[in-house]
Structures are given as structure tokens and as C-alpha cells.
Design a protein around this motif. Structure first.
Motif, PDB file in Angstrom:
ATOM      1  N   ALA A 138      39.301  36.912  44.034  1.00 20.57           N
ATOM      2  CA  ALA A 138      37.742  36.925  45.004  1.00 20.57           C
ATOM      3  C   ALA A 138      37.702  38.123  45.103  1.00 20.57           C
ATOM      4  CB  ALA A 138      37.755  36.119  46.521  1.00 20.57           C
ATOM      5  N   GLU A 139      39.046  39.286  45.384  1.00 20.48           N
ATOM      6  CA  GLU A 139      38.233  40.358  45.968  1.00 20.48           C
ATOM      7  C   GLU A 139      37.512  41.180  44.308  1.00 20.48           C
ATOM      8  OE1 GLU A 139      40.151  43.428  48.645  1.00 20.48           O
ATOM      9  OE2 GLU A 139      41.276  44.148  46.591  1.00 20.48           O
ATOM     10  N   ALA A 140      38.324  40.647  43.780  1.00 20.72           N
ATOM     11  CA  ALA A 140      37.692  41.733  41.819  1.00 20.72           C
ATOM     12  C   ALA A 140      36.377  41.010  41.290  1.00 20.72           C
ATOM     13  CB  ALA A 140      38.847  41.041  40.405  1.00 20.72           C
ATOM     14  N   ARG A 141      35.966  39.563  41.962  1.00 22.17           N
ATOM     15  CA  ARG A 141      34.654  39.012  41.747  1.00 22.17           C
ATOM     16  C   ARG A 141      33.645  39.538  42.434  1.00 22.17           C
ATOM     17  NH1 ARG A 141      38.087  34.302  41.695  1.00 22.17           N
ATOM     18  NH2 ARG A 141      36.865  34.018  43.437  1.00 22.17           N
ATOM     19  N   ARG A 197      33.176  43.866  59.684  1.00 22.42           N
ATOM     20  CA  ARG A 197      34.683  43.999  59.648  1.00 22.42           C
ATOM     21  C   ARG A 197      35.539  43.163  58.478  1.00 22.42           C
ATOM     22  NH1 ARG A 197      37.310  43.040  65.549  1.00 22.42           N
ATOM     23  NH2 ARG A 197      38.613  44.069  64.297  1.00 22.42           N
ATOM     24  N   HIS A 198      35.648  42.668  58.045  1.00 28.15           N
ATOM     25  CA  HIS A 198      35.726  41.657  56.051  1.00 28.15           C
ATOM     26  C   HIS A 198      35.608  42.494  55.439  1.00 28.15           C
ATOM     27  CE1 HIS A 198      38.389  39.325  54.173  1.00 28.15           C
ATOM     28  NE2 HIS A 198      38.223  38.187  54.986  1.00 28.15           N
ATOM     29  N   PRO A 199      36.383  42.733  54.566  1.00 23.98           N
ATOM     30  CA  PRO A 199      35.977  43.499  53.494  1.00 23.98           C
ATOM     31  C   PRO A 199      35.288  42.953  52.684  1.00 23.98           C
ATOM     32  CG  PRO A 199      38.614  44.375  53.671  1.00 23.98           C
ATOM     33  CD  PRO A 199      38.204  43.239  55.207  1.00 23.98           C
ATOM     34  N   LEU A 200      35.868  41.320  52.318  1.00 26.35           N
ATOM     35  CA  LEU A 200      35.653  40.715  51.384  1.00 26.35           C
ATOM     36  C   LEU A 200      33.829  40.413  51.596  1.00 26.35           C
ATOM     37  CD1 LEU A 200      38.637  38.049  50.752  1.00 26.35           C
ATOM     38  CD2 LEU A 200      37.503  40.406  49.346  1.00 26.35           C
ATOM     39  N   ARG A 201      33.979  40.319  53.266  1.00 25.66           N
ATOM     40  CA  ARG A 201      32.614  39.266  53.583  1.00 25.66           C
ATOM     41  C   ARG A 201      31.465  40.544  53.350  1.00 25.66           C
ATOM     42  NH1 ARG A 201      34.730  36.559  57.520  1.00 25.66           N
ATOM     43  NH2 ARG A 201      34.780  38.502  59.067  1.00 25.66           N
ATOM     44  N   ARG A 202      31.976  42.026  53.568  1.00 21.54           N
ATOM     45  CA  ARG A 202      31.182  42.983  53.376  1.00 21.54           C
ATOM     46  C   ARG A 202      30.944  43.618  52.382  1.00 21.54           C
ATOM     47  NH1 ARG A 202      34.184  46.697  56.507  1.00 21.54           N
ATOM     48  NH2 ARG A 202      35.279  47.233  55.003  1.00 21.54           N
ATOM     49  N   LEU A 203      31.780  43.364  50.640  1.00 19.73           N
ATOM     50  CA  LEU A 203      31.745  43.124  49.450  1.00 19.73           C
ATOM     51  C   LEU A 203      30.222  41.939  49.437  1.00 19.73           C
ATOM     52  CD1 LEU A 203      34.872  43.996  47.348  1.00 19.73           C
ATOM     53  CD2 LEU A 203      33.417  45.277  47.817  1.00 19.73           C
ATOM     54  N   ARG A 204      30.604  41.297  49.452  1.00 19.53           N
ATOM     55  CA  ARG A 204      29.686  40.276  49.514  1.00 19.53           C
ATOM     56  C   ARG A 204      28.004  40.252  49.792  1.00 19.53           C
ATOM     57  NH1 ARG A 204      31.736  36.086  52.019  1.00 19.53           N
ATOM     58  NH2 ARG A 204      33.012  35.437  50.207  1.00 19.53           N
ATOM     59  N   LEU A 205      27.404  40.697  51.553  1.00 21.05           N
ATOM     60  CA  LEU A 205      27.024  41.893  51.519  1.00 21.05           C
ATOM     61  C   LEU A 205      26.148  42.422  50.482  1.00 21.05           C
ATOM     62  CD1 LEU A 205      24.189  41.581  53.969  1.00 21.05           C
ATOM     63  CD2 LEU A 205      26.218  42.692  55.157  1.00 21.05           C
ATOM     64  N   VAL A 206      26.655  43.561  50.177  1.00 18.40           N
ATOM     65  CA  VAL A 206      26.449  44.921  49.673  1.00 18.40           C
ATOM     66  C   VAL A 206      25.848  43.911  48.408  1.00 18.40           C
ATOM     67  CG1 VAL A 206      28.350  45.482  48.147  1.00 18.40           C
ATOM     68  CG2 VAL A 206      26.476  47.163  49.102  1.00 18.40           C
ATOM     69  N   TRP A 207      26.634  43.359  47.977  1.00 15.51           N
ATOM     70  CA  TRP A 207      25.653  42.255  46.229  1.00 15.51           C
ATOM     71  C   TRP A 207      24.505  41.742  46.474  1.00 15.51           C
ATOM     72  CZ3 TRP A 207      26.721  37.215  45.507  1.00 15.51           C
ATOM     73  CH2 TRP A 207      26.296  36.368  44.769  1.00 15.51           C
ATOM     74  N   ARG A 208      24.289  40.597  47.589  1.00 18.56           N
ATOM     75  CA  ARG A 208      23.097  40.585  48.177  1.00 18.56           C
ATOM     76  C   ARG A 208      22.233  41.358  48.663  1.00 18.56           C
ATOM     77  NH1 ARG A 208      25.760  35.445  51.742  1.00 18.56           N
ATOM     78  NH2 ARG A 208      26.588  34.096  50.179  1.00 18.56           N
TER      79      ARG A 208
END
Length: 240
Positions: A138-141, A197-208
Motif C-alpha cells: 500500500a505504501e509503494a502504491r 500523523r499517519h504516513p500512509l494517509r499523508r501520502l494519500r492526501l498529497v496525491w489527491r
């Protein structure tokens, strides 16, 4: 470090010199500043001479563009970023051009507005939440999606040689911040990235966010100005 007395003694919360700005500093991202106010000239001198330990100062975003003088915690967003001074160049008239790098996120607990000559804040450090085991795919995607949105945004917003993708070995915990650094985001969006604070949610947010901004810039063929500049224009009185 001093400790309070008693069975429940805890370390005294750290304090940082504060620099309230109309922007959000992000961990791992460079922050260039032009220093002209006397109090922040003194702060720069104290950072250069290491009167301030570790050359660290705290950047907090001003919560309302109508606030001209920060005096209390309610005047700023309480989640800020400690910035470490990297370079400082003194100009002939006493001003400075400096570059700092975001170091660590903190929560502002209190402001000492009586400190001279610049504000000081009592803070507590805010760590990321742990990434669950087995979340590597999930992190890589999410990292790939964020990088793709970053490339699309930069290709329509900037000259071809004016940007570059973060290195492939960039730590996933700071990748979202690095991707956002090339995008002119509204202050509220940058603050949301800092507070996540969650790295995966942060990646999802920056993508959006980057996908949204890329579509916006592509449609208008223009990069919007930072929101505080828009606010300043709207609030500026007409003298004609």
C-alpha cells in the motif's frame, strides 16, 4: 533538563524561539526567508552564534490574515514545525537572507509574548503514528501515485528544468512533504499535511491535492498565487 518535584515528575517541556508566518514549514523541506524586522534579525544572529541551541526555531502559521501581531496561541495554528538554520547571508543594511530545513513537528502549548526581543513558545514534539506491518504494498502504491501526480503538476506549472522528483530512496515518512514542496497549495492544505500523523494517509492526501491542483493549473494555464497574497490584496484599502 530540569524536572518538577514529586512522584509524577516529568521533563520540562522544551521551548523554541517562534517565527509566525503566513505559510507552513514542512519537515525535510527547505524554507528560504528574507529577514528584515529587527527582532528576527536578532533571532538570526542568535541562531548563527548558537545562542539558540541546535540552531532550531519554530515556525507556526498565522491562523487569520487580519492578525498583525501574534500574542497568544489562538492567533496561530498550534501544530508547527521546528526549522534548523542551514545558511545565513547578512546584507549590507543588516537584513538577512537565510535558508532553513524543516526538522520536526510540534504542538504549541503556550506563547511567551513578553520574551525579548522575539516570541518564545513552549512545545511538545509530535511523532508519526506507526505504519502497520504488511503495509509495504500500500505504501509503494501510494508513493507511486503521489509521484505521478507530482510529475503531472510540475510539467504544467513549471519550466521543464525548474523541478525534479524526490530521489527514489526518500524516506516514505517525508515523501509527502517533499512532493508538496513544489506545489503552490493553499495554507489550509499545507497545514492539513503537517497535522496528518499517519504516513500512509499523508501520502494519500498529497496525491489527491496534487491531482486536484494539476487539473486546476492545466485548465487555467496559470498557477494561483498563495492564499495570503490574495487575502492581502482583498484587505488592502483602495487609496485612489
Amino acid at each position: 533538563m530540569t524536572h518538577s518535584e514529586g512522584r509524577d515528575s516529568r521533563p520540562t517541556p522544551p521551548t523554541l524561539p517562534l517565527f509566525p508566518l503566513h505559510t507552513v514549514a514542512l519537515p525535510g523541506v527547505h524554507l528560504p526567508l528574507h529577514i528584515f524586522e529587527p527582532r528576527y534579525r536578532q533571532l538570526t544572529i542568535d541562531l548563527v552564534t548558537e545562542v539558540v541551541p541546535d540552531r532550531l526555531f519554530g515556525v507556526v502559521a498565522i491562523s487569520n490574515p487580519t492578525i498583525s501581531e501574534v500574542e497568544q496561541v489562538t492567533h496561530v495554528h498550534v501544530t508547527g514545525c521546528a526549522v534548523r538554520l542551514r545558511e545565513a547571508r547578512r546584507l549590507p543594511d543588516g537584513r538577512f537572507d537565510i535558508v532553513g530545513t524543516g526538522h520536526a513537528r510540534f504542538r504549541l502549548l503556550d506563547i511567551d509574548a513578553g520574551a525579548a526581543p522575539y516570541l518564545r513558545g513552549t512545545v511538545e514534539w509530535v511523532d508519526d503514528e506507526p505504519v502497520p506491518e504488511g503495509a509495504e504494498d500500500a505504501e509503494a502504491r501510494l508513493a507511486d501515485a503521489g509521484r505521478l501526480a507530482h510529475r503531472r503538476y510540475c510539467s504544467v506549472a513549471w519550466e521543464s528544468d525548474g523541478w525534479q522528483s524526490p530521489p527514489l530512496d526518500t524516506d516514505p515518512s517525508v515523501l509527502a512533504y517533499r512532493l508538496a514542496s513544489d506545489c503552490i497549495l493553499p495554507l489550509a492544505d499545507r497545514q492539513a499535511l503537517l497535522e496528518e500523523r499517519h504516513p500512509l494517509r499523508r501520502l494519500r492526501l498529497v496525491w489527491r491535492l496534487l491531482a486536484r491542483e494539476a487539473a486546476f493549473v492545466s485548465e487555467l494555464s496559470a498557477v494561483p498565487p498563495p492564499q495570503h497574497e490574495v487575502n492581502a490584496t482583498l484587505l488592502r484599502p483602495n487609496l485612489n
